[in-house]
Write a protein that holds these residues in place. Structure first.
Motif, PDB file in Angstrom:
ATOM      1  N   ARG A  33       9.106 -75.456   7.292  1.00 31.48           N
ATOM      2  CA  ARG A  33      10.321 -74.862   7.831  1.00 31.48           C
ATOM      3  C   ARG A  33      11.174 -75.935   8.499  1.00 31.48           C
ATOM      4  O   ARG A  33      10.683 -76.691   9.320  1.00 31.48           O
ATOM      5  CB  ARG A  33       9.959 -73.759   8.820  1.00 31.48           C
ATOM      6  CG  ARG A  33       9.346 -72.531   8.127  1.00 31.48           C
ATOM      7  CD  ARG A  33       8.293 -71.887   9.013  1.00 31.48           C
ATOM      8  NE  ARG A  33       7.836 -70.593   8.513  1.00 31.48           N
ATOM      9  CZ  ARG A  33       6.800 -70.441   7.711  1.00 31.48           C
ATOM     10  NH1 ARG A  33       6.109 -71.503   7.319  1.00 31.48           N
ATOM     11  NH2 ARG A  33       6.428 -69.240   7.319  1.00 31.48           N
ATOM     12  N   CYS A  43       8.018 -62.052  -2.668  1.00 28.54           N
ATOM     13  CA  CYS A  43       8.824 -62.562  -1.558  1.00 28.54           C
ATOM     14  C   CYS A  43       8.679 -64.078  -1.445  1.00 28.54           C
ATOM     15  O   CYS A  43       9.676 -64.788  -1.265  1.00 28.54           O
ATOM     16  CB  CYS A  43       8.410 -61.900  -0.245  1.00 28.54           C
ATOM     17  SG  CYS A  43       8.890 -60.175  -0.086  1.00 28.54           S
ATOM     18  N   HIS A  55      15.549 -60.528   7.625  1.00 32.15           N
ATOM     19  CA  HIS A  55      14.896 -61.843   7.577  1.00 32.15           C
ATOM     20  C   HIS A  55      13.694 -61.935   8.506  1.00 32.15           C
ATOM     21  O   HIS A  55      12.723 -62.617   8.193  1.00 32.15           O
ATOM     22  CB  HIS A  55      15.888 -62.975   7.836  1.00 32.15           C
ATOM     23  CG  HIS A  55      16.460 -62.995   9.200  1.00 32.15           C
ATOM     24  ND1 HIS A  55      15.875 -63.650  10.247  1.00 32.15           N
ATOM     25  CD2 HIS A  55      17.579 -62.421   9.689  1.00 32.15           C
ATOM     26  CE1 HIS A  55      16.614 -63.476  11.324  1.00 32.15           C
ATOM     27  NE2 HIS A  55      17.647 -62.737  11.013  1.00 32.15           N
ATOM     28  N   GLU A  59      15.237 -69.610  -3.312  1.00 24.89           N
ATOM     29  CA  GLU A  59      16.445 -69.635  -2.483  1.00 24.89           C
ATOM     30  C   GLU A  59      16.471 -70.827  -1.529  1.00 24.89           C
ATOM     31  O   GLU A  59      17.541 -71.257  -1.114  1.00 24.89           O
ATOM     32  CB  GLU A  59      16.566 -68.333  -1.675  1.00 24.89           C
ATOM     33  CG  GLU A  59      16.843 -67.107  -2.515  1.00 24.89           C
ATOM     34  CD  GLU A  59      18.241 -67.113  -3.121  1.00 24.89           C
ATOM     35  OE1 GLU A  59      19.177 -67.640  -2.503  1.00 24.89           O
ATOM     36  OE2 GLU A  59      18.393 -66.570  -4.230  1.00 24.89           O
ATOM     37  N   ILE A 116      11.702 -66.824  -1.767  1.00 20.36           N
ATOM     38  CA  ILE A 116      11.955 -67.792  -0.694  1.00 20.36           C
ATOM     39  C   ILE A 116      12.007 -69.209  -1.272  1.00 20.36           C
ATOM     40  O   ILE A 116      12.902 -69.987  -0.957  1.00 20.36           O
ATOM     41  CB  ILE A 116      10.900 -67.688   0.417  1.00 20.36           C
ATOM     42  CG1 ILE A 116      11.030 -66.365   1.148  1.00 20.36           C
ATOM     43  CG2 ILE A 116      11.021 -68.854   1.400  1.00 20.36           C
ATOM     44  CD1 ILE A 116       9.839 -66.023   2.036  1.00 20.36           C
ATOM     45  N   SER A 158      10.019 -63.030   7.305  1.00 18.38           N
ATOM     46  CA  SER A 158       9.317 -64.123   7.974  1.00 18.38           C
ATOM     47  C   SER A 158       7.941 -63.676   8.454  1.00 18.38           C
ATOM     48  O   SER A 158       6.950 -64.388   8.290  1.00 18.38           O
ATOM     49  CB  SER A 158      10.147 -64.624   9.152  1.00 18.38           C
ATOM     50  OG  SER A 158       9.476 -65.661   9.829  1.00 18.38           O
ATOM     51  N   ALA A 180      16.766 -65.516   0.926  1.00 17.74           N
ATOM     52  CA  ALA A 180      15.790 -64.639   0.271  1.00 17.74           C
ATOM     53  C   ALA A 180      15.890 -63.215   0.812  1.00 17.74           C
ATOM     54  O   ALA A 180      15.793 -62.252   0.045  1.00 17.74           O
ATOM     55  CB  ALA A 180      14.380 -65.184   0.470  1.00 17.74           C
ATOM     56  N   SER A 181      16.088 -63.072   2.114  1.00 16.05           N
ATOM     57  CA  SER A 181      16.177 -61.726   2.693  1.00 16.05           C
ATOM     58  C   SER A 181      17.407 -60.995   2.167  1.00 16.05           C
ATOM     59  O   SER A 181      17.351 -59.790   1.898  1.00 16.05           O
ATOM     60  CB  SER A 181      16.181 -61.775   4.220  1.00 16.05           C
ATOM     61  OG  SER A 181      17.371 -62.344   4.713  1.00 16.05           O
ATOM     62  N   SER A 235      15.481 -70.709   1.493  1.00 20.86           N
ATOM     63  CA  SER A 235      15.654 -70.233   2.868  1.00 20.86           C
ATOM     64  C   SER A 235      15.185 -68.792   2.989  1.00 20.86           C
ATOM     65  O   SER A 235      15.228 -68.023   2.021  1.00 20.86           O
ATOM     66  CB  SER A 235      17.113 -70.329   3.320  1.00 20.86           C
ATOM     67  OG  SER A 235      17.900 -69.302   2.757  1.00 20.86           O
ATOM     68  N   PHE A 236      14.760 -68.456   4.196  1.00 20.10           N
ATOM     69  CA  PHE A 236      14.356 -67.082   4.466  1.00 20.10           C
ATOM     70  C   PHE A 236      15.582 -66.171   4.485  1.00 20.10           C
ATOM     71  O   PHE A 236      15.526 -65.040   4.008  1.00 20.10           O
ATOM     72  CB  PHE A 236      13.613 -66.991   5.804  1.00 20.10           C
ATOM     73  CG  PHE A 236      12.170 -67.392   5.714  1.00 20.10           C
ATOM     74  CD1 PHE A 236      11.184 -66.448   5.510  1.00 20.10           C
ATOM     75  CD2 PHE A 236      11.793 -68.713   5.833  1.00 20.10           C
ATOM     76  CE1 PHE A 236       9.850 -66.802   5.425  1.00 20.10           C
ATOM     77  CE2 PHE A 236      10.467 -69.088   5.747  1.00 20.10           C
ATOM     78  CZ  PHE A 236       9.491 -68.127   5.541  1.00 20.10           C
TER      79      PHE A 236
END
Length: 66
Positions: free
Chosen positions: A54, A12, A33, A19, A16, A37, A25-26, A21-22
């Protein structure tokens, strides 16, 4: 006390970082997400360091996260 890190959690973190971003990635991982997180927040807590900076437009790995 030593805690084990699950390989899925490390995967994971890699997604992240790829990508940026969360949310991205989600979507790629097929999980919510907020769950992603929470998983990373728990990993950071267990390691005692921040893995991602972040920002409103995404995330960047910290030196420890890289």
């Amino acid at each position: 006390m030593r805690r084990r890190v699950q390989l899925i959690t490390l995967d994971c973190a890699i997604v992240i970082a790829e990508e940026g971003s969360f949310l991205g990635a989600s979507r790629r991982l097929g999980i919510h997400h907020s769950a992603l997180s929470r998983r990373i927040r728990d990993l950071e807590h267990s390691l005692g360091t921040t893995l991602f900076e972040r920002h409103q437009v995404g995330v960047r790995p910290t030196p420890a996260g890289a």
